[in-house]
Write a protein that holds these residues in place. Structure first.
Motif, mmCIF file in Angstrom:
data_model
loop_
_atom_site.group_PDB
_atom_site.id
_atom_site.type_symbol
_atom_site.label_atom_id
_atom_site.label_comp_id
_atom_site.label_asym_id
_atom_site.label_seq_id
_atom_site.Cartn_x
_atom_site.Cartn_y
_atom_site.Cartn_z
ATOM 1 N N ASN A 175 39.389 41.899 33.744
ATOM 2 C CA ASN A 175 39.604 40.457 33.706
ATOM 3 C C ASN A 175 40.577 40.058 34.808
ATOM 4 O O ASN A 175 41.640 40.653 34.939
ATOM 5 N N GLY A 176 40.203 39.075 35.590
ATOM 6 C CA GLY A 176 41.068 38.602 36.657
ATOM 7 C C GLY A 176 40.838 39.296 37.980
ATOM 8 O O GLY A 176 41.508 38.983 38.975
ATOM 9 N N CYS A 177 39.916 40.234 38.040
ATOM 10 C CA CYS A 177 39.644 40.958 39.290
ATOM 11 C C CYS A 177 39.096 39.993 40.342
ATOM 12 O O CYS A 177 38.278 39.115 40.046
ATOM 13 N N GLY A 178 39.532 40.184 41.582
ATOM 14 C CA GLY A 178 39.075 39.331 42.671
ATOM 15 C C GLY A 178 37.597 39.496 42.973
ATOM 16 O O GLY A 178 36.975 38.641 43.627
ATOM 17 N N ASP A 179 37.015 40.593 42.516
ATOM 18 C CA ASP A 179 35.599 40.834 42.819
ATOM 19 C C ASP A 179 34.689 39.777 42.193
ATOM 20 O O ASP A 179 33.602 39.510 42.705
ATOM 21 N N TYR A 180 35.142 39.174 41.074
ATOM 22 C CA TYR A 180 34.336 38.100 40.469
ATOM 23 C C TYR A 180 34.193 36.937 41.452
ATOM 24 O O TYR A 180 33.120 36.362 41.609
ATOM 25 N N GLY A 181 35.315 36.590 42.090
ATOM 26 C CA GLY A 181 35.290 35.486 43.049
ATOM 27 C C GLY A 181 34.399 35.802 44.238
ATOM 28 O O GLY A 181 33.656 34.947 44.731
ATOM 29 N N VAL A 182 34.466 37.064 44.681
ATOM 30 C CA VAL A 182 33.642 37.474 45.820
ATOM 31 C C VAL A 182 32.163 37.375 45.454
ATOM 32 O O VAL A 182 31.341 36.873 46.240
ATOM 33 N N LEU A 183 31.833 37.823 44.264
ATOM 34 C CA LEU A 183 30.430 37.737 43.825
ATOM 35 C C LEU A 183 29.965 36.287 43.806
ATOM 36 O O LEU A 183 28.868 35.962 44.264
ATOM 37 N N LYS A 184 30.834 35.434 43.304
ATOM 38 C CA LYS A 184 30.461 34.023 43.228
ATOM 39 C C LYS A 184 30.308 33.423 44.633
ATOM 40 O O LYS A 184 29.333 32.725 44.917
ATOM 41 N N GLY A 218 43.797 47.103 48.713
ATOM 42 C CA GLY A 218 44.897 47.988 49.090
ATOM 43 C C GLY A 218 45.143 49.128 48.121
ATOM 44 O O GLY A 218 46.260 49.645 48.041
ATOM 45 N N ILE A 219 44.094 49.564 47.438
ATOM 46 C CA ILE A 219 44.284 50.631 46.453
ATOM 47 C C ILE A 219 42.926 51.202 46.036
ATOM 48 O O ILE A 219 41.897 50.534 46.196
ATOM 49 N N TYR A 220 42.935 52.437 45.577
ATOM 50 C CA TYR A 220 41.725 52.983 44.953
ATOM 51 C C TYR A 220 41.781 52.618 43.469
ATOM 52 O O TYR A 220 42.471 53.275 42.688
ATOM 53 N N GLY A 221 41.079 51.558 43.094
ATOM 54 C CA GLY A 221 41.149 51.091 41.715
ATOM 55 C C GLY A 221 40.312 51.911 40.753
ATOM 56 O O GLY A 221 40.761 52.279 39.668
ATOM 57 N N LEU A 222 39.095 52.253 41.184
ATOM 58 C CA LEU A 222 38.165 52.938 40.269
ATOM 59 C C LEU A 222 38.716 54.286 39.823
ATOM 60 O O LEU A 222 38.531 54.702 38.686
ATOM 61 N N THR A 223 39.428 54.960 40.730
ATOM 62 C CA THR A 223 39.963 56.282 40.392
ATOM 63 C C THR A 223 41.422 56.206 39.941
ATOM 64 O O THR A 223 42.150 57.179 39.972
ATOM 65 N N LYS A 224 41.848 55.001 39.591
ATOM 66 C CA LYS A 224 43.105 54.778 38.878
ATOM 67 C C LYS A 224 44.362 54.787 39.737
ATOM 68 O O LYS A 224 45.378 55.365 39.382
ATOM 69 N N ALA A 284 41.887 40.870 48.456
ATOM 70 C CA ALA A 284 41.730 40.745 47.005
ATOM 71 C C ALA A 284 42.866 41.509 46.338
ATOM 72 O O ALA A 284 43.546 42.318 46.962
ATOM 73 N N GLY A 285 43.064 41.247 45.074
ATOM 74 C CA GLY A 285 44.105 41.955 44.342
ATOM 75 C C GLY A 285 43.485 42.840 43.280
ATOM 76 O O GLY A 285 42.384 42.584 42.808
ATOM 77 N N CYS A 286 44.216 43.913 42.933
ATOM 78 C CA CYS A 286 43.783 44.738 41.813
ATOM 79 C C CYS A 286 44.723 44.422 40.652
ATOM 80 O O CYS A 286 45.919 44.725 40.724
ATOM 81 N N VAL A 287 44.201 43.802 39.609
ATOM 82 C CA VAL A 287 45.066 43.337 38.517
ATOM 83 C C VAL A 287 45.565 44.483 37.651
ATOM 84 O O VAL A 287 46.485 44.318 36.861
ATOM 85 N N THR A 288 44.979 45.638 37.798
ATOM 86 C CA THR A 288 45.365 46.759 36.932
ATOM 87 C C THR A 288 46.355 47.705 37.615
ATOM 88 O O THR A 288 47.332 48.127 36.993
ATOM 89 N N TYR A 289 46.124 48.017 38.872
ATOM 90 C CA TYR A 289 46.962 49.033 39.502
ATOM 91 C C TYR A 289 47.907 48.503 40.573
ATOM 92 O O TYR A 289 48.766 49.238 41.058
ATOM 93 N N GLN A 290 47.711 47.258 41.004
ATOM 94 C CA GLN A 290 48.721 46.646 41.860
ATOM 95 C C GLN A 290 49.732 45.938 40.947
ATOM 96 O O GLN A 290 49.469 45.714 39.781
ATOM 97 N N LYS A 291 50.873 45.567 41.527
ATOM 98 C CA LYS A 291 51.826 44.802 40.731
ATOM 99 C C LYS A 291 51.188 43.442 40.406
ATOM 100 O O LYS A 291 50.384 42.913 41.189
ATOM 101 N N PRO A 292 51.533 42.864 39.242
ATOM 102 C CA PRO A 292 50.843 41.662 38.774
ATOM 103 C C PRO A 292 50.839 40.518 39.791
ATOM 104 O O PRO A 292 49.875 39.765 39.871
ATOM 105 N N ALA A 293 51.907 40.411 40.569
ATOM 106 C CA ALA A 293 51.998 39.261 41.474
ATOM 107 C C ALA A 293 51.332 39.517 42.827
ATOM 108 O O ALA A 293 51.383 38.675 43.718
#
Lengths: 256, 289
Positions: free
Chosen positions: A4-13, A108-114, A184-193
């Motif tokens: 939820n909140g991932c930037g990829d949703y916006g990119v898809l849109k 700026g991060i590998y999100g899928l692999t945590k 884009a931002g990673c809402v899970t592994y980057q800092k929230p801001a």
């Protein structure tokens, strides 16, 4: 599968809106990706699609475009996929000027692999998180692709939907290789801001910016090395491109 | 190459990869011949992916082998490796005029190579089509990651097991269809035998012509191996050996996984230059009881 909140949703849109603007029919479209969070994007489009292997989306897409030039071929992937294992394919796709659009969704991060550090992870972030390579400088993707000689290079932000849509529209319509760097931002592994911080650092290119001016494009891209601002917009449309970001116009370049 | 083979295996894409083997490791002796990629071709790859492997005898046979390779790839929607070597690749051979071969392959796979995706109404077109009618209309998804039979990515472990079984079941079908893809040289009643593959064909053709006590068995398909035929051929020999141009004796070890080769010695050496008749004679003298 995105958080939820991932930037990829916006990119898809933004991407689907641009495709709609250009009236690209689903059976005339192929979306190719590698591996990663953003590489799951083809799964959410109603088109031909290939969720392939890590870093190899560009050669697969190039082969497809050569075999089926009638298709609109798009490549999407992340910064790990595109700027690490897949980096070697970028300059060759550029020099062949394969008419495909390559969008890199850079969080700026590998999100899928945590949450491992990617080639565009910033040193402070790596230092804070205790990740490998805190002294390694991040890659400058726009400078890299410009230096490779790409005809269309743009940067945009996943949170700026109108701009995203506009950049995608121009990149897809461009008659050669086009590159869109999507912050884009990673809402899970980057800092929230992080996403907001990146958004605040974005600066529109000035109104008098001439996208056909290569030196100015390079200056704008190099600016990232000196300043904290991330200039967004279409950096360059080559002499071969008969229109620019701002207007439909015949090129005035000699020999065109 | 290996990762692309894994992708073709997972996405069930027909592809033919030709490997002209040379003396390695890596680019060790780039213009010299060897038969040392056998292990890699059969067992190399990411996770559980396996491709059928064909061996080329000579320039003339290469065309037939390529035809068969495409036939297998297209019929079962999988990647196929063709092992040639520098000895074949760097020479010319006169052949008869090429004539068209058999009818085009027909798919016999469990489902299309790539699955049709949910239509705009949300229903899957895959479920409405028979297994071998690969639709060529969008929307259409190919996935290099694990996917449902309809082509949608999944991390479901039970489905992964089912899909692995489906992919490997193809090799069973290939084995059945290619059980007679081998060549026997010389008198089939000869008491002595040599098992070899690939470009050793030329040497052995001369050898059995001049030594009637010998016959030779050479598989056209190395994986899945026509093991029943070899077993039957071996049962009729008083003595046999395995000949190859490989320091490790990869072919001998590979066969040893399927047969008891305690009485079937290996004669081998590293590549560089092809084996000759005098050398073969010396090698046979050393190993024959």
């Amino acid at each position: 599968m995105w958080c939820n909140g991932c930037g990829d949703y916006g990119v898809l849109k933004g991407l689907t809106q641009a495709l709609s603007d250009l009236e690209v029919a689903p059976d005339r479209l192929a979306v190719i990706s590698g591996i990663g969070c953003s590489s799951r994007l083809p799964g959410y489009t109603r088109s031909y699609a290939f969720n392939s292997i890590h870093g190899r989306a560009l050669p697969i897409a190039s082969g497809l475009k050569y075999a089926r030039p009638d298709l609109t071929v798009l490549v999407v992937g992340g910064d790990g996929d595109g700027f690490s294992i897949g980096l070697g394919h970028i300059p060759h796709a550029v020099r062949r000027d394969v008419p495909i659009m390559y969008a890199v969704l850079d969080n700026g991060i590998y999100g899928l692999t945590k949450g491992q550090a990617s080639p565009t992870s910033e040193p402070d972030f790596k230092r804070d998180r205790g990740l490998a390579g805190p002294d390694e400088r991040p890659l400058n993707p726009v400078l890299l692709v410009l230096a490779s000689g790409a005809g269309f290079v743009a940067r945009t932000h996943a949170g700026n939907l109108p701009h995203l849509r506009s950049m995608f529209r121009e990149a897809i319509a461009y008659p050669g290789f086009s590159f869109v760097h999507v912050l884009a931002g990673c809402v899970t592994y980057q800092k929230p801001a992080y996403a907001e911080e990146i958004y605040q650092r974005c600066v529109m290119l000035p109104p008098d910016y001439d996208p056909k001016d290569f030196d100015r494009a390079m200056d704008a891209a190099r600016g990232q090395l000196r300043a904290r601002d991330l200039r967004i917009g279409a950096r360059r449309a080559s002499a071969r491109c008969r229109w620019s970001r701002y207007e439909m116009a015949e090129s005035s370049f000699p020999g065109e | 190459m290996t990762e692309m083979l894994g992708l073709a295996s997972m996405a069930e894409l027909p592809a033919v990869v030709v490997d002209c083997q040379r003396a390695g490791p890596a680019t060790g002796m780039p213009s010299r011949t060897e038969q040392s990629d056998l292990d890699h071709a059969i067992f190399g790859g990411t996770a559980t992916s396996r491709a059928p492997v064909l061996g080329v005898f000579d320039v003339v046979h290469a065309r037939e082998a390529m035809h068969k390779a495409f036939h297998v790839a297209e019929t079962w929607q999988l990647p196929v490796i063709v092992l040639s070597d520098a000895y074949i690749a760097q020479r010319r051979q006169i052949r008869d005029a090429v004539v068209s071969l058999a009818e085009p392959p027909r798919r016999q796979c469990g489902r299309p190579a790539t699955a049709p995706r949910a239509s705009s109404s949300g229903s899957s077109t895959a479920s409405r089509r028979s297994a071998c009618q690969a639709p060529r209309v969008a929307p259409h998804l190919a996935a290099g990651i694990e996917h449902t039979p309809e082509g949608f990515p999944t991390a479901d472990t039970a489905l992964h097991e089912q899909m692995n079984a489906k992919r490997f079941h193809k090799l069973d079908a290939v084995a059945q269809a290619t059980a007679d893809w081998y060549r026997v040289l010389g008198d089939t009643r000869a008491p002595l035998g040599i098992i070899a593959w690939g470009s050793q064909h030329g040497l052995l053709r001369e050898w059995v012509r001049d030594h009637p006590a010998y016959t030779a068995f050479l598989p056209e398909i190395l994986h899945p191996f026509p093991i029943a035929a070899l077993r039957a051929w071996l049962a009729e020999r008083q003595w046999a050996c395995v000949l190859e141009l490989s320091f490790q004796g990869q072919f001998h070890r590979y066969l040893g996984g399927m047969l008891d080769l305690a009485q079937v010695p290996s004669i081998k050496r590293s590549g560089g230059v092809p084996l000759g008749r005098l050398e073969l004679e010396r090698m046979l003298v050393e190993v024959k009881p």
